[in-house]
Design a protein around this motif. Structure first.
Motif, PDB file in Angstrom:
ATOM      1  N   PHE A   1       0.832  -1.205   0.000  1.00  0.00           N
ATOM      2  CA  PHE A   1       0.000   0.000   0.000  1.00  0.00           C
ATOM      3  C   PHE A   1       0.868   1.257   0.000  1.00  0.00           C
ATOM      4  CE2 PHE A   1      -3.204  -3.058   1.173  1.00  0.00           C
ATOM      5  CZ  PHE A   1      -4.314  -2.584   0.508  1.00  0.00           C
ATOM      6  N   SER A   2       1.328   1.691   1.157  1.00  0.00           N
ATOM      7  CA  SER A   2       2.097   2.935   1.223  1.00  0.00           C
ATOM      8  C   SER A   2       3.025   2.920   2.427  1.00  0.00           C
ATOM      9  CB  SER A   2       1.145   4.133   1.315  1.00  0.00           C
ATOM     10  OG  SER A   2       1.872   5.329   1.410  1.00  0.00           O
ATOM     11  N   LEU A   3       4.299   3.205   2.182  1.00  0.00           N
ATOM     12  CA  LEU A   3       5.276   3.274   3.271  1.00  0.00           C
ATOM     13  C   LEU A   3       5.060   4.540   4.081  1.00  0.00           C
ATOM     14  CD1 LEU A   3       8.375   2.196   1.212  1.00  0.00           C
ATOM     15  CD2 LEU A   3       7.340   0.904   3.090  1.00  0.00           C
ATOM     16  N   ASN A   4       5.176   4.421   5.374  1.00  0.00           N
ATOM     17  CA  ASN A   4       5.038   5.569   6.262  1.00  0.00           C
ATOM     18  C   ASN A   4       6.401   6.090   6.707  1.00  0.00           C
ATOM     19  OD1 ASN A   4       3.744   7.433   8.101  1.00  0.00           O
ATOM     20  ND2 ASN A   4       4.353   6.051   9.735  1.00  0.00           N
ATOM     21  N   ARG A   5       7.260   5.168   7.193  1.00  0.00           N
ATOM     22  CA  ARG A   5       8.525   5.600   7.769  1.00  0.00           C
ATOM     23  C   ARG A   5       9.587   4.542   7.511  1.00  0.00           C
ATOM     24  NH1 ARG A   5       8.627   5.639  14.171  1.00  0.00           N
ATOM     25  NH2 ARG A   5       7.469   3.802  13.581  1.00  0.00           N
ATOM     26  N   ILE A   6      10.810   5.017   7.249  1.00  0.00           N
ATOM     27  CA  ILE A   6      11.976   4.153   7.115  1.00  0.00           C
ATOM     28  C   ILE A   6      13.072   4.764   7.971  1.00  0.00           C
ATOM     29  CG2 ILE A   6      13.741   3.231   5.565  1.00  0.00           C
ATOM     30  CD1 ILE A   6      11.717   3.529   3.276  1.00  0.00           C
ATOM     31  N   GLU A   7      13.701   3.936   8.800  1.00  0.00           N
ATOM     32  CA  GLU A   7      14.818   4.395   9.619  1.00  0.00           C
ATOM     33  C   GLU A   7      15.957   3.405   9.477  1.00  0.00           C
ATOM     34  OE1 GLU A   7      13.710   5.133  13.679  1.00  0.00           O
ATOM     35  OE2 GLU A   7      12.000   6.375  13.089  1.00  0.00           O
ATOM     36  N   ALA A   8      17.179   3.908   9.449  1.00  0.00           N
ATOM     37  CA  ALA A   8      18.367   3.060   9.403  1.00  0.00           C
ATOM     38  C   ALA A   8      19.402   3.644  10.357  1.00  0.00           C
ATOM     39  CB  ALA A   8      18.924   2.981   7.987  1.00  0.00           C
ATOM     40  N   GLN A   9      20.051   2.750  11.103  1.00  0.00           N
ATOM     41  CA  GLN A   9      21.076   3.173  12.058  1.00  0.00           C
ATOM     42  C   GLN A   9      22.230   2.188  12.028  1.00  0.00           C
ATOM     43  OE1 GLN A   9      19.094   3.165  15.825  1.00  0.00           O
ATOM     44  NE2 GLN A   9      17.945   5.030  15.405  1.00  0.00           N
ATOM     45  N   ILE A  10      23.440   2.729  12.185  1.00  0.00           N
ATOM     46  CA  ILE A  10      24.627   1.897  12.358  1.00  0.00           C
ATOM     47  C   ILE A  10      25.272   2.327  13.663  1.00  0.00           C
ATOM     48  CG2 ILE A  10      26.933   1.320  11.501  1.00  0.00           C
ATOM     49  CD1 ILE A  10      25.912   1.709   8.676  1.00  0.00           C
ATOM     50  N   ALA A  11      25.623   1.340  14.503  1.00  0.00           N
ATOM     51  CA  ALA A  11      26.298   1.607  15.768  1.00  0.00           C
ATOM     52  C   ALA A  11      27.431   0.607  15.933  1.00  0.00           C
ATOM     53  CB  ALA A  11      25.317   1.492  16.926  1.00  0.00           C
ATOM     54  N   SER A  12      28.512   1.067  16.556  1.00  0.00           N
ATOM     55  CA  SER A  12      29.647   0.173  16.792  1.00  0.00           C
ATOM     56  C   SER A  12      29.394  -0.652  18.046  1.00  0.00           C
ATOM     57  CB  SER A  12      30.937   0.975  16.918  1.00  0.00           C
ATOM     58  OG  SER A  12      30.848   1.848  18.027  1.00  0.00           O
TER      59      SER A  12
ATOM     60  N   GLU B   1      33.497  -3.936  15.134  1.00  0.00           N
ATOM     61  CA  GLU B   1      32.276  -4.662  14.823  1.00  0.00           C
ATOM     62  C   GLU B   1      31.134  -3.650  14.813  1.00  0.00           C
ATOM     63  OE1 GLU B   1      29.816  -8.567  16.441  1.00  0.00           O
ATOM     64  OE2 GLU B   1      31.322  -7.637  17.726  1.00  0.00           O
ATOM     65  N   LEU B   2      30.324  -3.712  13.785  1.00  0.00           N
ATOM     66  CA  LEU B   2      29.209  -2.777  13.631  1.00  0.00           C
ATOM     67  C   LEU B   2      27.907  -3.535  13.478  1.00  0.00           C
ATOM     68  CD1 LEU B   2      31.080  -0.561  11.088  1.00  0.00           C
ATOM     69  CD2 LEU B   2      30.373   0.222  13.330  1.00  0.00           C
ATOM     70  N   GLN B   3      26.847  -2.892  13.913  1.00  0.00           N
ATOM     71  CA  GLN B   3      25.514  -3.460  13.752  1.00  0.00           C
ATOM     72  C   GLN B   3      24.648  -2.428  13.049  1.00  0.00           C
ATOM     73  OE1 GLN B   3      23.372  -4.320  17.373  1.00  0.00           O
ATOM     74  NE2 GLN B   3      22.007  -5.723  16.318  1.00  0.00           N
ATOM     75  N   MET B   4      23.909  -2.875  12.039  1.00  0.00           N
ATOM     76  CA  MET B   4      22.993  -1.992  11.317  1.00  0.00           C
ATOM     77  C   MET B   4      21.575  -2.486  11.528  1.00  0.00           C
ATOM     78  SD  MET B   4      22.884  -0.931   7.338  1.00  0.00           S
ATOM     79  CE  MET B   4      21.655   0.163   6.713  1.00  0.00           C
ATOM     80  N   LEU B   5      20.676  -1.549  11.854  1.00  0.00           N
ATOM     81  CA  LEU B   5      19.264  -1.850  12.030  1.00  0.00           C
ATOM     82  C   LEU B   5      18.479  -1.028  11.022  1.00  0.00           C
ATOM     83  CD1 LEU B   5      16.738  -2.931  13.596  1.00  0.00           C
ATOM     84  CD2 LEU B   5      16.949  -0.892  15.028  1.00  0.00           C
ATOM     85  N   ILE B   6      17.601  -1.694  10.285  1.00  0.00           N
ATOM     86  CA  ILE B   6      16.687  -1.016   9.357  1.00  0.00           C
ATOM     87  C   ILE B   6      15.275  -1.293   9.859  1.00  0.00           C
ATOM     88  CG2 ILE B   6      15.839  -0.817   6.990  1.00  0.00           C
ATOM     89  CD1 ILE B   6      18.537  -2.029   6.102  1.00  0.00           C
ATOM     90  N   PHE B   7      14.479  -0.258   9.968  1.00  0.00           N
ATOM     91  CA  PHE B   7      13.094  -0.369  10.426  1.00  0.00           C
ATOM     92  C   PHE B   7      12.200   0.311   9.402  1.00  0.00           C
ATOM     93  CE2 PHE B   7       9.396   1.598  12.377  1.00  0.00           C
ATOM     94  CZ  PHE B   7       8.813   0.522  13.025  1.00  0.00           C
ATOM     95  N   ALA B   8      11.064  -0.313   9.091  1.00  0.00           N
ATOM     96  CA  ALA B   8      10.096   0.295   8.166  1.00  0.00           C
ATOM     97  C   ALA B   8       8.693  -0.042   8.632  1.00  0.00           C
ATOM     98  CB  ALA B   8      10.305  -0.224   6.749  1.00  0.00           C
TER      99      ALA B   8
END
Length: 142
Positions: free
Chosen positions: A71-82, A116-123
């Motif tokens: 349908f329609s995306l509302n929000r996309i967030e991406a973060q990288i943290a060590s 070491e890094l971690q990436m989180l993507i949220f939608a």
């Protein structure tokens, strides 16, 4: 009674009968139920880079992914943290309002050691369905 009077009354009776036959026992609902499908599907996240459990031997790394929704995306967030050692973070927040959205950018680590890094993507979509994706990767000073 004159013929004009009889004709006029007959016409009025016929017109009244016609109008009454067109009346129905219905009303116009100001809030009709729509035939719209309900959205029960969370957005789909297709991550191209970074790849989970990969070692990157450069100072920069591409961040490339696509988020799609039926349908329609509302929000996309991406973060990288060590993890464990300090490194520059990365954060982006978008409000696309479309069915599909592509992200193609770069992350610069400026590392002096292996980190070491971690990436989180949220939608989430306009119906509140949400999905996330997490990857862990390493960057080594070139």
């Amino acid at each position: 009674m004159s013929p004009k009077y009889i004709l006029r009354n007959a016409c009025l009776l016929i017109l009244t009968a016609f109008l009454l036959s067109q009346c129905r026992d219905e009303f116009n609902d100001p809030n009709p139920k729509s035939n719209r499908e309900e959205d029960n599907e969370a957005p789909f996240i297709r991550l191209i880079s970074p790849v989970d459990s990969t070692i990157y031997r450069k100072e920069t790394m591409p961040i490339t992914f696509t988020v799609d929704d039926n349908f329609s995306l509302n929000r996309i967030e991406a973060q990288i943290a060590s993890i464990g050692k300090p490194a520059p973070g990365f954060e982006m927040k978008l409000k696309p309002g479309t069915k599909s959205f592509n992200v193609d950018t770069m992350y610069r680590s400026n590392v002096t050691d292996t980190i070491e890094l971690q990436m989180l993507i949220f939608a989430d979509d306009s119906s509140g369905n949400a999905r996330s994706k997490t990857v862990i990767f390493w960057m080594i000073k070139p």
